[in-house]
Write an enzyme that holds these catalytic residues in place. Structure first.
Site, short mmCIF file in Angstrom:
data_model
loop_
_atom_site.label_atom_id
_atom_site.label_comp_id
_atom_site.label_asym_id
_atom_site.label_seq_id
_atom_site.Cartn_x
_atom_site.Cartn_y
_atom_site.Cartn_z
N HIS A 78 41.96 -5.29 119.56
CA HIS A 78 41.33 -4.31 120.46
C HIS A 78 41.72 -2.91 119.97
O HIS A 78 42.85 -2.70 119.49
CB HIS A 78 41.81 -4.54 121.89
N ASN A 104 38.01 -7.94 130.18
CA ASN A 104 39.32 -7.51 129.68
C ASN A 104 39.95 -6.64 130.76
O ASN A 104 39.57 -5.49 130.92
CB ASN A 104 39.13 -6.73 128.37
N TRP A 105 40.89 -7.22 131.48
CA TRP A 105 41.50 -6.48 132.59
C TRP A 105 42.38 -5.34 132.10
O TRP A 105 42.80 -4.50 132.88
CB TRP A 105 42.35 -7.42 133.45
N LYS A 106 42.73 -5.33 130.83
CA LYS A 106 43.71 -4.37 130.28
C LYS A 106 45.00 -4.46 131.12
O LYS A 106 45.29 -5.52 131.67
CB LYS A 106 43.15 -2.95 130.26
N SER A 128 31.91 0.56 127.81
CA SER A 128 31.24 1.10 128.99
C SER A 128 30.00 0.31 129.39
O SER A 128 28.99 0.89 129.83
CB SER A 128 30.90 2.59 128.79
N GLU A 142 42.65 -0.37 121.43
CA GLU A 142 43.87 0.20 122.04
C GLU A 142 45.11 -0.36 121.36
O GLU A 142 46.12 0.33 121.23
CB GLU A 142 43.86 -0.07 123.55
N GLU A 145 33.07 -3.00 119.32
CA GLU A 145 33.42 -2.05 120.37
C GLU A 145 33.61 -0.67 119.74
O GLU A 145 34.71 -0.36 119.23
CB GLU A 145 34.72 -2.47 121.06
N GLY A 171 35.79 2.89 127.75
CA GLY A 171 36.38 3.56 128.90
C GLY A 171 35.94 5.00 129.05
O GLY A 171 36.53 5.76 129.82
N GLY A 216 35.50 -4.04 130.01
CA GLY A 216 36.79 -3.53 130.48
C GLY A 216 36.75 -3.19 131.95
O GLY A 216 36.79 -4.06 132.82
N GLY A 217 36.64 -1.90 132.25
CA GLY A 217 36.72 -1.41 133.63
C GLY A 217 35.85 -2.18 134.61
O GLY A 217 36.30 -2.50 135.72
#
Ligand code: PEP
Length: 244
Positions: free
Chosen positions: A95, A9-11, A208, A97, A166, A172, A229-230
């Site tokens: 998600h 997930n590049w966000k 994470s 966010e 999640e 994150g 993610g990251g």
């Protein structure tokens, strides 16, 4: 048998040059294996670029959201049919966010999942509790409420879902659920999916995940892979997670 799936997930990250380098490294570095799949979920404007770079490779792609509406006066929205035109196999829905910053309720997330499925796109439906909810010992109730909303909306389409657990406190933050903590929630979700006739739905863990903790998480009985993610923005790290 349930397959293994790792999704990036590049966000809201990326740019044409950085994406090109990342996609090229992924396309070169990922060796297909039976029952294992790798995918990336990119921001909408980059979907044509992702399609161009990954078409013909074993790596799939998708979006990070999708509208619950089919077409019409919904400024700023992107429909499942539009995603399908760019070869998307997946769309993340719910998600944390989106739930936290954009008002996506359980009902909206469920409608988005239904919309994706109706167009042949696999929704990756996210569930997860906040830190306050975990500390209040309502994790199970929260994730089951979120899952039940999706299950009620999609009916027999449940077998075509992907679910991602999640925990919001792990996204994150560098703080991850222990393999045992994650497995406990996955087992609860698996039991509910079994009741809905969808026991073999892939259940991903996200929060994470890094190259050095992926193997322990993915070794758990009910964890079928990860939503990353990251760490999905660095080719070597993402590939190491996928190989785990
Ligand atoms: C995510 O955005 O879905 C996620 C799990 O992020 P991170 O891996 O950075 O915690």
């Amino acid at each position: 048998m349930r397959g293994k799936l790792v999704v990036g997930n590049w966000k809201m990250n990326g740019g044409l040059a950085a994406n090109a380098a990342l996609l090229s490294e992924l396309a070169t570095g990922w060796k297909p294996a039976a029952g294992r799949e790798l995918a990336v979920c990119a921001p909408y404007p980059y979907l044509p670029q992702v399609q161009g770079a990954l078409a013909g490779t074993p790596i799939a792609w998708g979006a990070q959201d999708v509208s619950e509406h089919d077409a019409g006066a919904f400024t700023g929205e992107v429909s499942a049919r539009m995603l399908a035109e760019f070869g998307c196999r997946y769309a993340i829905v719910g998600h944390s966010e989106r739930r936290q910053y954009f008002g996506d309720t359980d009902a909206i997330v469920a409608a988005k999942a239904g919309s994706a499925l109706a167009t042949g796109i696999t929704p990756i439906a996210c569930v997860g509790e906040t830190l306050a909810e975990r500390e209040g010992r309502v994790t199970e109730a929260v994730v089951l409420r979120q899952l039940d909303a999706v299950l009620a909306a999609v009916g027999s389409g449940a077998t075509r879902l992907v679910i991602a657990y999640e925990p919001v406190w792990a996204i994150g933050t560098g703080r991850t659920a222990s393999p045992a903590e994650a497995q406990a929630v996955h087992a609860t979700l698996r039991a509910r999916l079994a009741k809905a006739g969808a026991v073999d739905v892939p259940l991903l863990y996200g929060g994470s995940v890094k190259a050095d903790n992926a193997a322990a998480l993915f070794a758990m009985a009910d964890i079928d892979g990860g939503l990353i993610g990251g760490a999905s923005l660095k080719a070597a790290e993402f590939l190491a997670i996928a190989r785990a």
